[in-house]
Scaffold this active site. Sequence first.
Site, short mmCIF file in Angstrom:
data_model
loop_
_atom_site.label_atom_id
_atom_site.label_comp_id
_atom_site.label_asym_id
_atom_site.label_seq_id
_atom_site.Cartn_x
_atom_site.Cartn_y
_atom_site.Cartn_z
N ASP A 24 48.08 37.49 38.24
CA ASP A 24 47.15 37.83 39.33
C ASP A 24 46.70 39.29 39.18
O ASP A 24 45.51 39.60 39.19
CB ASP A 24 47.83 37.62 40.69
N TYR A 62 57.16 31.09 29.70
CA TYR A 62 58.10 30.94 30.82
C TYR A 62 59.44 30.50 30.23
O TYR A 62 59.52 30.03 29.09
CB TYR A 62 57.56 29.91 31.81
N GLN A 66 48.69 46.92 29.27
CA GLN A 66 47.71 45.86 29.04
C GLN A 66 46.67 46.26 27.98
O GLN A 66 46.25 45.43 27.18
CB GLN A 66 47.02 45.52 30.36
N ARG A 85 50.97 32.36 27.76
CA ARG A 85 51.20 31.60 29.00
C ARG A 85 50.13 31.95 30.04
O ARG A 85 49.28 32.82 29.82
CB ARG A 85 52.59 31.92 29.52
N GLY A 86 50.24 31.30 31.20
CA GLY A 86 49.44 31.70 32.37
C GLY A 86 47.95 31.66 32.12
O GLY A 86 47.39 30.66 31.69
N GLU A 87 47.31 32.78 32.40
CA GLU A 87 45.85 32.82 32.29
C GLU A 87 45.36 33.94 31.36
O GLU A 87 44.61 33.72 30.43
CB GLU A 87 45.24 32.98 33.69
N ASP A 88 45.81 35.17 31.63
CA ASP A 88 45.21 36.28 30.89
C ASP A 88 45.68 36.32 29.43
O ASP A 88 44.85 36.47 28.51
CB ASP A 88 45.52 37.61 31.59
N SER A 89 46.99 36.18 29.18
CA SER A 89 47.45 36.21 27.79
C SER A 89 46.91 34.99 27.03
O SER A 89 46.64 35.06 25.83
CB SER A 89 48.98 36.28 27.71
O1 TRH Z 1 52.43 36.46 33.93
P1 TRH Z 1 51.71 35.17 33.90
O2 TRH Z 1 52.51 33.97 33.85
O3 TRH Z 1 50.78 35.13 35.11
C1 TRH Z 1 50.27 34.15 35.93
C2 TRH Z 1 50.98 34.09 37.22
O4 TRH Z 1 52.13 33.29 37.09
C3 TRH Z 1 50.07 33.57 38.25
O5 TRH Z 1 50.70 33.39 39.50
C4 TRH Z 1 49.46 32.31 37.77
O6 TRH Z 1 48.60 31.88 38.73
C5 TRH Z 1 48.73 32.58 36.50
O7 TRH Z 1 49.63 33.07 35.53
C6 TRH Z 1 48.02 31.39 35.94
O8 TRH Z 1 50.73 35.14 32.60
P2 TRH Z 1 49.37 35.87 32.25
O9 TRH Z 1 48.24 35.36 33.08
O10 TRH Z 1 49.22 35.74 30.81
O11 TRH Z 1 49.61 37.38 32.62
C7 TRH Z 1 50.38 38.22 31.84
C8 TRH Z 1 49.77 39.60 31.83
O12 TRH Z 1 50.68 40.53 31.24
C9 TRH Z 1 48.50 39.68 31.00
O13 TRH Z 1 47.55 40.49 31.65
C10 TRH Z 1 48.93 40.37 29.71
C11 TRH Z 1 50.01 41.27 30.24
N1 TRH Z 1 50.99 41.76 29.27
C12 TRH Z 1 50.98 43.12 28.96
O14 TRH Z 1 50.15 43.86 29.47
N2 TRH Z 1 51.91 43.60 28.10
C13 TRH Z 1 52.82 42.80 27.49
O15 TRH Z 1 53.65 43.28 26.69
C14 TRH Z 1 52.81 41.40 27.80
C15 TRH Z 1 53.77 40.46 27.13
C16 TRH Z 1 51.88 40.92 28.70
#
Ligand code: TRH
Length: 386
Positions: free
Chosen positions: A24, A202, A263, A279-283
């Site tokens: 988020d 996860y 990030q 995982r999730g959305e952004d990565s």
């Molecule tokens: O952390 P996530 O699982 O996030 C989410 C939440 O669970 C949310 O509630 C859900 O609705 C959504 O997923 C779908 O995974 P995500 O989206 O990949 O976010 C991780 C963030 O962390 C992303 O912006 C990349 C960042 N990141 C770094 O900045 N440095 C790092 O070393 C790593 C491993 C990740």
Amino acid sequence: MHPGPRAMPLHWDIFCRVIDNFGDAGVTWRLARQLAAEHGAQVRVFLDDIPTLTRLDHRVRPELATQTVAGVTVCRWSGDVTVERVGDVVLETFACEAPPRYVAAMAALSHPPAWINLEYLSAEEWVGRCHCLPSPHPNYPLTRYFFFPGFDEHSGGLLRETDLLARRDAFRASSASQAAFWSDITLAPPLPGTLVASLFGYDTVQLHDLLDTWMRGERPVRCLIPEDTPLAQRAARHLEHRGTGRSVRQRSLEVVWVPFRDQVDFDPLLWISDFNFVRGEDSFVRAQWAARPMAWHVYPQTARAHWVKLEAFLERYLEGLEETAAGKARLLFAAWNGAGDMASAWNGLLPLMPALDAHARQWADRQARHPDLAKSLVKFAEKVLE
Ligand code: TRH
């Protein structure tokens, strides 16, 4: 109607609540930075969990109620907010809602702002039918619009900075940049023939089989796991790694616990890897821009809704890939999400890596032809404000 063409940059107020993990705040922060850097927008982010943002950007200080970082004003959001001014664009990320006092202030304006709710990313087909749908407020003369990221022209596209793909290609072409990456995490570059895999997901027991498979395999694997995540802890337990060292080597496998990165420095971890677990959305989106074979750990939801999301993505992502490779890739995505045998899924896919690699590049190139999400949002907001 707002008068005349817009000479001044738009003021954006973005509201974000952290439900869990990093996504988020991560999506919000990436978007906010891009709006400020590439669109000259004046951006304020109201966030209820500043420490999570500090994990993503060490410049953000958790103790401050208001601060400006990367051209974005970050405000701690707890309860209702004092409204000294309303943005030209009010964006709620995901299912969160702007505070009642703020909405009342919006309604009191003769030119109300463009009010947009940014939804979660999904490849499902219904997204195209709901993208940009208006929803009139029951009590105020205000309309909120639902805006969907996505993978085709019937959506708002994906977050992608203008220079992202050029930076990726420059990194891949530069042995000095790659050497700097390794030296930054105090490692020598991998020996030729080693498969480098990043592992962000996860917590899952499937990790045991994956690590064992890599350990027993013929091809050396260097696995990079972001520290301080449940998966990193599981890997340490499984490999009985109790020391203080950052890495452990067992047969063909070297596991390295890498510090969680800011990030803005996250992409090189994906660019240097031959395979990315995300995982999730952004990565998940960043791994697609990295244009390397990947596996997606879908955010688990009730009633198996995440399997529908996974299926919808694979339907699009694997289109055009030769049938055998597509089938094997599908098995790996399923196994990593808990359905199937991890060892045979990985071993089945390994010989097909070159085909997958070429396909990942094509997919990224194809996606890059759509306008990026920030640009689509700006265009939409301007249209609403006309
Ligand atoms: O952390 P996530 O699982 O996030 C989410 C939440 O669970 C949310 O509630 C859900 O609705 C959504 O997923 C779908 O995974 P995500 O989206 O990949 O976010 C991780 C963030 O962390 C992303 O912006 C990349 C960042 N990141 C770094 O900045 N440095 C790092 O070393 C790593 C491993 C990740």
